[in-house]
Design a protein around this motif. Structure first.
Motif, PDB file in Angstrom:
ATOM      1  N   ILE A   6       8.004  -1.426   0.925  1.00  0.00           N
ATOM      2  CA  ILE A   6       7.549  -2.327   1.981  1.00  0.00           C
ATOM      3  C   ILE A   6       6.440  -1.642   2.746  1.00  0.00           C
ATOM      4  O   ILE A   6       6.595  -0.504   3.199  1.00  0.00           O
ATOM      5  CB  ILE A   6       8.707  -2.683   2.932  1.00  0.00           C
ATOM      6  CG1 ILE A   6       9.789  -3.438   2.175  1.00  0.00           C
ATOM      7  CG2 ILE A   6       8.196  -3.503   4.110  1.00  0.00           C
ATOM      8  CD1 ILE A   6      11.027  -3.716   2.987  1.00  0.00           C
ATOM      9  N   GLU A   7       5.305  -2.334   2.869  1.00  0.00           N
ATOM     10  CA  GLU A   7       4.196  -1.832   3.668  1.00  0.00           C
ATOM     11  C   GLU A   7       3.847  -2.889   4.687  1.00  0.00           C
ATOM     12  O   GLU A   7       3.533  -4.021   4.334  1.00  0.00           O
ATOM     13  CB  GLU A   7       2.972  -1.540   2.789  1.00  0.00           C
ATOM     14  CG  GLU A   7       3.150  -0.363   1.876  1.00  0.00           C
ATOM     15  CD  GLU A   7       1.858  -0.013   1.179  1.00  0.00           C
ATOM     16  OE1 GLU A   7       0.779  -0.226   1.775  1.00  0.00           O
ATOM     17  OE2 GLU A   7       1.929   0.466   0.052  1.00  0.00           O
ATOM     18  N   TYR A   8       3.938  -2.529   5.942  1.00  0.00           N
ATOM     19  CA  TYR A   8       3.640  -3.469   7.005  1.00  0.00           C
ATOM     20  C   TYR A   8       2.140  -3.520   7.245  1.00  0.00           C
ATOM     21  O   TYR A   8       1.418  -2.549   7.001  1.00  0.00           O
ATOM     22  CB  TYR A   8       4.366  -3.059   8.281  1.00  0.00           C
ATOM     23  CG  TYR A   8       5.872  -3.131   8.131  1.00  0.00           C
ATOM     24  CD1 TYR A   8       6.532  -4.343   8.192  1.00  0.00           C
ATOM     25  CD2 TYR A   8       6.616  -1.987   7.879  1.00  0.00           C
ATOM     26  CE1 TYR A   8       7.898  -4.416   8.027  1.00  0.00           C
ATOM     27  CE2 TYR A   8       7.985  -2.048   7.722  1.00  0.00           C
ATOM     28  CZ  TYR A   8       8.624  -3.269   7.801  1.00  0.00           C
ATOM     29  OH  TYR A   8       9.974  -3.335   7.642  1.00  0.00           O
ATOM     30  N   ALA A   9       1.653  -4.655   7.750  1.00  0.00           N
ATOM     31  CA  ALA A   9       0.242  -4.792   8.083  1.00  0.00           C
ATOM     32  C   ALA A   9      -0.083  -3.855   9.244  1.00  0.00           C
ATOM     33  O   ALA A   9       0.780  -3.510  10.054  1.00  0.00           O
ATOM     34  CB  ALA A   9      -0.082  -6.229   8.459  1.00  0.00           C
ATOM     35  N   ARG A  10      -1.337  -3.451   9.327  1.00  0.00           N
ATOM     36  CA  ARG A  10      -1.750  -2.566  10.411  1.00  0.00           C
ATOM     37  C   ARG A  10      -1.602  -3.277  11.747  1.00  0.00           C
ATOM     38  O   ARG A  10      -1.704  -4.496  11.839  1.00  0.00           O
ATOM     39  CB  ARG A  10      -3.196  -2.138  10.195  1.00  0.00           C
ATOM     40  CG  ARG A  10      -3.356  -1.266   8.962  1.00  0.00           C
ATOM     41  CD  ARG A  10      -4.800  -1.098   8.663  1.00  0.00           C
ATOM     42  NE  ARG A  10      -5.279  -2.411   8.209  1.00  0.00           N
ATOM     43  CZ  ARG A  10      -6.161  -2.591   7.246  1.00  0.00           C
ATOM     44  NH1 ARG A  10      -6.716  -1.573   6.683  1.00  0.00           N
ATOM     45  NH2 ARG A  10      -6.519  -3.791   6.866  1.00  0.00           N
ATOM     46  N   LYS A  11      -1.396  -2.517  12.790  1.00  0.00           N
ATOM     47  CA  LYS A  11      -1.220  -3.092  14.126  1.00  0.00           C
ATOM     48  C   LYS A  11      -2.563  -3.592  14.661  1.00  0.00           C
ATOM     49  O   LYS A  11      -3.625  -3.130  14.282  1.00  0.00           O
ATOM     50  CB  LYS A  11      -0.628  -2.060  15.069  1.00  0.00           C
ATOM     51  CG  LYS A  11       0.783  -1.663  14.688  1.00  0.00           C
ATOM     52  CD  LYS A  11       1.420  -0.840  15.790  1.00  0.00           C
ATOM     53  CE  LYS A  11       2.813  -0.425  15.395  1.00  0.00           C
ATOM     54  NZ  LYS A  11       3.776  -1.495  15.427  1.00  0.00           N
ATOM     55  N   ASP A  12      -2.480  -4.546  15.561  1.00  0.00           N
ATOM     56  CA  ASP A  12      -3.645  -5.108  16.257  1.00  0.00           C
ATOM     57  C   ASP A  12      -4.665  -5.695  15.288  1.00  0.00           C
ATOM     58  O   ASP A  12      -5.865  -5.469  15.402  1.00  0.00           O
ATOM     59  CB  ASP A  12      -4.315  -4.050  17.144  1.00  0.00           C
ATOM     60  CG  ASP A  12      -3.363  -3.509  18.194  1.00  0.00           C
ATOM     61  OD1 ASP A  12      -2.537  -4.302  18.697  1.00  0.00           O
ATOM     62  OD2 ASP A  12      -3.441  -2.308  18.495  1.00  0.00           O
ATOM     63  N   THR A  16      -3.832 -12.810   9.279  1.00  0.00           N
ATOM     64  CA  THR A  16      -4.118 -12.917   7.845  1.00  0.00           C
ATOM     65  C   THR A  16      -4.415 -11.575   7.205  1.00  0.00           C
ATOM     66  O   THR A  16      -4.746 -11.520   6.032  1.00  0.00           O
ATOM     67  CB  THR A  16      -5.310 -13.854   7.612  1.00  0.00           C
ATOM     68  OG1 THR A  16      -6.419 -13.375   8.379  1.00  0.00           O
ATOM     69  CG2 THR A  16      -4.975 -15.273   8.035  1.00  0.00           C
ATOM     70  N   SER A  17      -4.316 -10.478   7.957  1.00  0.00           N
ATOM     71  CA  SER A  17      -4.609  -9.156   7.400  1.00  0.00           C
ATOM     72  C   SER A  17      -3.557  -8.751   6.388  1.00  0.00           C
ATOM     73  O   SER A  17      -2.395  -9.113   6.505  1.00  0.00           O
ATOM     74  CB  SER A  17      -4.666  -8.109   8.508  1.00  0.00           C
ATOM     75  OG  SER A  17      -5.757  -8.354   9.344  1.00  0.00           O
ATOM     76  N   ARG A  18      -3.979  -7.987   5.411  1.00  0.00           N
ATOM     77  CA  ARG A  18      -3.068  -7.482   4.387  1.00  0.00           C
ATOM     78  C   ARG A  18      -2.774  -6.016   4.635  1.00  0.00           C
ATOM     79  O   ARG A  18      -3.484  -5.339   5.360  1.00  0.00           O
ATOM     80  CB  ARG A  18      -3.700  -7.608   2.996  1.00  0.00           C
ATOM     81  CG  ARG A  18      -3.815  -8.998   2.529  1.00  0.00           C
ATOM     82  CD  ARG A  18      -4.398  -8.975   1.160  1.00  0.00           C
ATOM     83  NE  ARG A  18      -4.192 -10.257   0.531  1.00  0.00           N
ATOM     84  CZ  ARG A  18      -4.354 -10.470  -0.735  1.00  0.00           C
ATOM     85  NH1 ARG A  18      -4.714  -9.481  -1.523  1.00  0.00           N
ATOM     86  NH2 ARG A  18      -4.161 -11.651  -1.250  1.00  0.00           N
ATOM     87  N   SER A  19      -1.742  -5.537   3.972  1.00  0.00           N
ATOM     88  CA  SER A  19      -1.452  -4.112   4.043  1.00  0.00           C
ATOM     89  C   SER A  19      -2.525  -3.347   3.267  1.00  0.00           C
ATOM     90  O   SER A  19      -3.334  -3.928   2.555  1.00  0.00           O
ATOM     91  CB  SER A  19      -0.071  -3.828   3.457  1.00  0.00           C
ATOM     92  OG  SER A  19      -0.071  -4.135   2.085  1.00  0.00           O
ATOM     93  N   ARG A  20      -2.508  -2.040   3.342  1.00  0.00           N
ATOM     94  CA  ARG A  20      -3.527  -1.224   2.679  1.00  0.00           C
ATOM     95  C   ARG A  20      -3.448  -1.290   1.166  1.00  0.00           C
ATOM     96  O   ARG A  20      -4.366  -0.932   0.473  1.00  0.00           O
ATOM     97  CB  ARG A  20      -3.399   0.226   3.137  1.00  0.00           C
ATOM     98  CG  ARG A  20      -3.830   0.427   4.551  1.00  0.00           C
ATOM     99  CD  ARG A  20      -3.842   1.898   4.913  1.00  0.00           C
ATOM    100  NE  ARG A  20      -3.857   2.031   6.344  1.00  0.00           N
ATOM    101  CZ  ARG A  20      -2.813   2.348   7.080  1.00  0.00           C
ATOM    102  NH1 ARG A  20      -1.665   2.587   6.519  1.00  0.00           N
ATOM    103  NH2 ARG A  20      -2.917   2.430   8.383  1.00  0.00           N
TER     104      ARG A  20
END
Length: 101
Positions: A6-12, A16-20
């Motif tokens: 599990i990789e969470y999306a970056r904060k702030d 619609t942002s994706r994880s790295r």
């Protein structure tokens, strides 16, 4: 055990942002995900970042079916190896043909 991380999306960032990690389907990252034109991300108002034609769902389904039949099924995959020919890397169609009597 199952190879799931599990990789969470970056904060702030935008919703619609994706994880790295990028694509959620790595097998499709280099082929099918590159050719349909349309918005890259969708804002809450429905406007995309990239302007271009929007395809109806039946057209996208036809394009996906063509890609599966003409590209994915014909491309050799590392995980498909036959017990009859262990040195060969097979496509899904070749694997099916070898396993069918």
């Amino acid at each position: 055990m199952l190879g799931i991380t599990i990789e969470y999306a970056r904060k702030d960032t935008r919703p619609t942002s994706r994880s790295r990690s990028g694509s959620s389907a790595p097998w499709a990252a280099g082929s099918v995900s590159t050719w349909p034109a349309g918005p890259v991300t969708v804002s809450p108002t429905g406007a995309g970042d990239r302007q271009g034609p929007l395809y109806p769902i039946n057209t996208l389904q036809d394009l996906a079916e063509q890609w599966v039949a003409l590209d994915y099924q014909q491309t050799p995959h590392k995980g498909l190896r036959s017990p009859f020919t262990p040195g060969l890397i097979l496509s899904p169609n070749e694997m099916y043909a070898q396993l069918m009597p």
